[in-house]
Enzyme design. Sequence first.
Site, PDB file in Angstrom:
ATOM      1  N   LYS A  44      25.539 -11.144 -15.209  1.00 59.94           N
ATOM      2  CA  LYS A  44      25.954  -9.948 -15.962  1.00 59.94           C
ATOM      3  C   LYS A  44      26.524  -8.913 -14.998  1.00 59.94           C
ATOM      4  O   LYS A  44      25.970  -8.698 -13.913  1.00 59.94           O
ATOM      5  CB  LYS A  44      24.728  -9.356 -16.686  1.00 59.94           C
ATOM      6  CG  LYS A  44      24.928  -7.962 -17.275  1.00 59.94           C
ATOM      7  CD  LYS A  44      25.853  -7.950 -18.475  1.00 59.94           C
ATOM      8  CE  LYS A  44      26.185  -6.522 -18.961  1.00 59.94           C
ATOM      9  NZ  LYS A  44      27.265  -6.510 -19.967  1.00 59.94           N
ATOM     10  N   GLY A  71      27.741  -1.477 -23.383  1.00 66.30           N
ATOM     11  CA  GLY A  71      27.684  -0.322 -22.476  1.00 66.30           C
ATOM     12  C   GLY A  71      27.036  -0.626 -21.136  1.00 66.30           C
ATOM     13  O   GLY A  71      26.374   0.231 -20.556  1.00 66.30           O
ATOM     14  N   LEU A  72      27.208  -1.871 -20.681  1.00 70.86           N
ATOM     15  CA  LEU A  72      26.801  -2.255 -19.330  1.00 70.86           C
ATOM     16  C   LEU A  72      25.286  -2.191 -19.091  1.00 70.86           C
ATOM     17  O   LEU A  72      24.834  -1.731 -18.042  1.00 70.86           O
ATOM     18  CB  LEU A  72      27.573  -1.363 -18.332  1.00 70.86           C
ATOM     19  CG  LEU A  72      27.995  -1.804 -16.946  1.00 70.86           C
ATOM     20  CD1 LEU A  72      28.314  -3.281 -16.885  1.00 70.86           C
ATOM     21  CD2 LEU A  72      29.162  -0.985 -16.485  1.00 70.86           C
ATOM     22  N   CYS A 130      35.720  -3.307 -18.280  1.00 69.10           N
ATOM     23  CA  CYS A 130      34.693  -3.032 -19.305  1.00 69.10           C
ATOM     24  C   CYS A 130      35.227  -2.007 -20.295  1.00 69.10           C
ATOM     25  O   CYS A 130      35.607  -0.908 -19.901  1.00 69.10           O
ATOM     26  CB  CYS A 130      33.401  -2.511 -18.696  1.00 69.10           C
ATOM     27  SG  CYS A 130      32.249  -2.063 -20.029  1.00 69.10           S
ATOM     28  N   ASN A 193      38.956 -10.273 -20.532  1.00 74.89           N
ATOM     29  CA  ASN A 193      37.773  -9.604 -21.062  1.00 74.89           C
ATOM     30  C   ASN A 193      37.976  -9.460 -22.578  1.00 74.89           C
ATOM     31  O   ASN A 193      39.015  -9.872 -23.113  1.00 74.89           O
ATOM     32  CB  ASN A 193      37.608  -8.233 -20.395  1.00 74.89           C
ATOM     33  CG  ASN A 193      36.150  -7.768 -20.367  1.00 74.89           C
ATOM     34  OD1 ASN A 193      35.416  -7.929 -21.348  1.00 74.89           O
ATOM     35  ND2 ASN A 193      35.739  -7.209 -19.248  1.00 74.89           N
ATOM     36  N   GLY A 249      38.178 -16.798 -23.470  1.00 73.17           N
ATOM     37  CA  GLY A 249      38.601 -16.223 -24.754  1.00 73.17           C
ATOM     38  C   GLY A 249      38.800 -17.272 -25.816  1.00 73.17           C
ATOM     39  O   GLY A 249      39.674 -18.137 -25.698  1.00 73.17           O
TER      40      GLY A 249
END
Length: 311
Positions: A44, A71-72, A130, A193, A249
């Site tokens: 992560k 949100g990380l 992100c 992402n 993806g």
Amino acid sequence: MNLTSRIATYEFENPLMNASGVWCDDAEKLNEMVQSPSGSFVTKSATPNFREGNPSPRYFEVPLGTINSMGLPNLGFDFYLDYSIRFQNENPGQVNFLSIAGMTLEENLEMLHKINDSEFKGITELNLSCPNVPGKPQVGYDFERTKEVLTKTFEFFKKPIGVKLPPYFDIAHFDEMASILNQFPLQYVNCINSVGNGLYIDIDKEEVVLKPKDGFGGIGGAYVKPTALANVRAFYTRLNKSISVIGCGGVENGRDVFEHLLCGAQMVQVGSQLAKEGTGIFERLLKELKEVMNEKGYESIEDFRGKLKSI
Ligand code: IRO
């Protein structure tokens, strides 16, 4: 059948991995990734210190994919670095990918210095994309800033490193980003992402499904496969041959894996469908990929990787 894949000087038994953020935030899930037949795994995205992340609900599954605004949330950089070093020591010859996503350039440089000075032998992934931290735009959409981050990184960083990019939607942007990336000794770029700031709504309740950011969140899954394939192909055809592409993806079955490889990907990551199905998905994807290759008479990935035909 030979599914061997390579990034930098590393060889992996097969090209499958998790996408960062999925099944990799704590030791229990990382252990399941290690036990699974995937070729490698990524941790992560980490910040220097523990982060709670955004308020819940912050993840939602729909038939065609997922929307998230996590949100990380993460256990802090030291946990993922220690886990990775322990993994490499307990599994000689194997390495994983270590993802970092500092909230500032200084935070990224702080973590990169720690990696550089550590025993870590794997590959670092610098997340420039992100979409979910309020007030923090995706670095990958700011070309000058991306160049600055990479310039500062390569002033001292000596280990293998790649970047996780946001999706791009314009040929001029593929050209411009590729020309920046080609100026640096990157080992790979990871496309894509999640498609940032989508909105999924509940028509019965007439409301959003996520709490943070009035429901806006990153979209993954089948919704994004054509965008992911386009980004893999665009960067594969533009980047120096020393820079590999990792595809991410919309992977739900072996045919999707084949499509990413055909566009030029070296490794193929699974996000939304891994979150839905768990690590059992890797055995299924490997079986399905071998079936497609068998039907087409291919014995190794190099027989077809990157060989997408134009008409
Ligand atoms: O919200 C997240 O934690 C998150 C991250 I750092 C990312 O890179 N991509 C994503 O969809 N969610």
